[in-house]
Design a protein around this motif. Sequence first.
Motif, PDB file in Angstrom:
ATOM      1  N   MET A  30      69.573  54.349   4.873  1.00 43.49           N
ATOM      2  CA  MET A  30      68.421  54.075   4.007  1.00 43.49           C
ATOM      3  C   MET A  30      67.091  54.278   4.712  1.00 43.49           C
ATOM      4  N   LEU A  31      67.128  54.557   6.020  1.00 43.33           N
ATOM      5  CA  LEU A  31      65.881  54.682   6.760  1.00 43.33           C
ATOM      6  C   LEU A  31      64.958  55.760   6.191  1.00 43.33           C
ATOM      7  N   PRO A  32      65.460  56.958   5.879  1.00 44.55           N
ATOM      8  CA  PRO A  32      64.556  57.964   5.273  1.00 44.55           C
ATOM      9  C   PRO A  32      63.969  57.495   3.946  1.00 44.55           C
ATOM     10  N   ASN A  33      64.826  56.856   3.111  1.00 40.37           N
ATOM     11  CA  ASN A  33      64.317  56.344   1.824  1.00 40.37           C
ATOM     12  C   ASN A  33      63.279  55.237   2.033  1.00 40.37           C
ATOM     13  N   PHE A  34      63.517  54.417   3.053  1.00 36.93           N
ATOM     14  CA  PHE A  34      62.571  53.339   3.334  1.00 36.93           C
ATOM     15  C   PHE A  34      61.209  53.898   3.738  1.00 36.93           C
ATOM     16  N   LEU A  35      61.241  54.933   4.603  1.00 30.91           N
ATOM     17  CA  LEU A  35      59.981  55.554   5.013  1.00 30.91           C
ATOM     18  C   LEU A  35      59.268  56.187   3.823  1.00 30.91           C
ATOM     19  N   VAL A  36      60.068  56.859   2.958  1.00 30.05           N
ATOM     20  CA  VAL A  36      59.474  57.461   1.759  1.00 30.05           C
ATOM     21  C   VAL A  36      58.890  56.392   0.853  1.00 30.05           C
ATOM     22  N   ALA A  37      59.574  55.246   0.729  1.00 26.37           N
ATOM     23  CA  ALA A  37      59.089  54.153  -0.127  1.00 26.37           C
ATOM     24  C   ALA A  37      57.778  53.588   0.417  1.00 26.37           C
ATOM     25  N   VAL A  38      57.721  53.402   1.753  1.00 31.34           N
ATOM     26  CA  VAL A  38      56.487  52.889   2.360  1.00 31.34           C
ATOM     27  C   VAL A  38      55.333  53.861   2.155  1.00 31.34           C
ATOM     28  N   LEU A  39      55.607  55.156   2.365  1.00 29.94           N
ATOM     29  CA  LEU A  39      54.563  56.162   2.157  1.00 29.94           C
ATOM     30  C   LEU A  39      54.129  56.209   0.690  1.00 29.94           C
ATOM     31  N   THR A  40      55.091  56.034  -0.212  1.00 32.29           N
ATOM     32  CA  THR A  40      54.757  56.018  -1.648  1.00 32.29           C
ATOM     33  C   THR A  40      53.844  54.846  -1.978  1.00 32.29           C
ATOM     34  N   LEU A  41      54.170  53.665  -1.439  1.00 33.67           N
ATOM     35  CA  LEU A  41      53.331  52.489  -1.707  1.00 33.67           C
ATOM     36  C   LEU A  41      51.939  52.672  -1.129  1.00 33.67           C
ATOM     37  N   ALA A  82      50.939  47.879  -8.885  1.00 38.34           N
ATOM     38  CA  ALA A  82      52.220  47.423  -9.433  1.00 38.34           C
ATOM     39  C   ALA A  82      53.146  48.605  -9.712  1.00 38.34           C
ATOM     40  N   VAL A  83      52.602  49.692 -10.262  1.00 38.31           N
ATOM     41  CA  VAL A  83      53.410  50.895 -10.503  1.00 38.31           C
ATOM     42  C   VAL A  83      53.952  51.447  -9.185  1.00 38.31           C
ATOM     43  N   GLY A  84      53.110  51.467  -8.156  1.00 42.72           N
ATOM     44  CA  GLY A  84      53.553  51.936  -6.846  1.00 42.72           C
ATOM     45  C   GLY A  84      54.650  51.062  -6.259  1.00 42.72           C
ATOM     46  N   LEU A  85      54.553  49.754  -6.461  1.00 45.06           N
ATOM     47  CA  LEU A  85      55.582  48.843  -5.943  1.00 45.06           C
ATOM     48  C   LEU A  85      56.922  49.101  -6.620  1.00 45.06           C
ATOM     49  N   PHE A  86      56.922  49.248  -7.933  1.00 46.57           N
ATOM     50  CA  PHE A  86      58.168  49.504  -8.642  1.00 46.57           C
ATOM     51  C   PHE A  86      58.725  50.890  -8.302  1.00 46.57           C
ATOM     52  N   ALA A  87      57.846  51.863  -8.074  1.00 47.50           N
ATOM     53  CA  ALA A  87      58.317  53.192  -7.672  1.00 47.50           C
ATOM     54  C   ALA A  87      58.977  53.131  -6.294  1.00 47.50           C
ATOM     55  N   ALA A  88      58.404  52.358  -5.370  1.00 48.29           N
ATOM     56  CA  ALA A  88      58.994  52.214  -4.042  1.00 48.29           C
ATOM     57  C   ALA A  88      60.360  51.541  -4.112  1.00 48.29           C
ATOM     58  N   LEU A  89      60.493  50.536  -4.958  1.00 48.64           N
ATOM     59  CA  LEU A  89      61.796  49.880  -5.132  1.00 48.64           C
ATOM     60  C   LEU A  89      62.814  50.830  -5.746  1.00 48.64           C
TER      61      LEU A  89
END
Length: 312
Positions: A30-41, A82-89
């Motif tokens: 999940m590390l790549p997805n986590f990095l993508v989620a952080v960058l998205t937020l 809020a939209v960014g948070l839900f997109a990251a999740l």
Amino acid sequence: MFELDLDSYSEPVKLILEKINNWAAASIKMLPNFLVAVLTLIAFIIIARIVRRILTKLLDKTTSNLALQNLLIRIGYFAIIAVGLFAALGILELDKTVTSLLAGVGVIGLALGFAFQDIASNFISGVILAVRSPINIGDIIEVSGHMGTVTDTNLRVTSIKTFQGQEVFIPNSTILQDAIVNYTTYGKRRIDLAVGVSYGEDLRRVKKVVLETIDKMQNVIDPQNTIFAYTGFGGSSIDFEIKFWIDYPDHPSFLDMRSEAIMSIKEAFDNADIMIPYPIRTLDFGIKGGEKLSEMKLNLLENQDNSQREID
């Protein structure tokens, strides 16, 4: 001696190590997805700030209501985050978590609604005040016994700076429910002065002198709406009121103009030999068996004469 049976712990240890290995493998996966989620937020936070600046410039051109501007800017800013948070999740494949989170927010919001009714009431009142805009920043208002200049308004409280130099925070629900006196709306204010003159004065002449005095004062507006009215027979004077209008809020201030009017009327009365009487009280000591003041004076003189004769 007591000896540990290591064989009996081998199976639980294996399960724990297996769980740790699974978690480590899942984390690495999940590390790549986590990095993508952080960058998205982070990207959505940057977008929210850019949108906030754009909204600020647009609203400055479209409306002068600062309270409404702050409301719309904050709603837009937090909605994008809020939209960014839900997109990251969602990137982290936590869709079920998002669903549970939304359900939990609804339940928590319902519970908090009952627990914090005052806060919810102030929030809703803040929205209504922002839309209706009965007051704006910079207005001079009086509400709940406090008078001053509005310095800030948000979704919870409205702050005013009193003329004594204190900052007062008034809940929005109080402002929405109580009577508000806005001295800035019409840009003018009336000064009412109560005065008294002697019973021996010519009342028509007094009226003429006062009206001419007020008419000559600077910064008096709408002289045709100046009101002069006798109000009654006082204990030692005939009372009247003079009411005139000034620009407000503006310079000179309300207190300065009222003080100037008092000094001008007093000076005009002195020049016209018009007397402003003061109460006169007569003390009578002869009521119910006491001595009258005149008798007390005569007795005092007689005692002084007798004392002088004894000395001689």
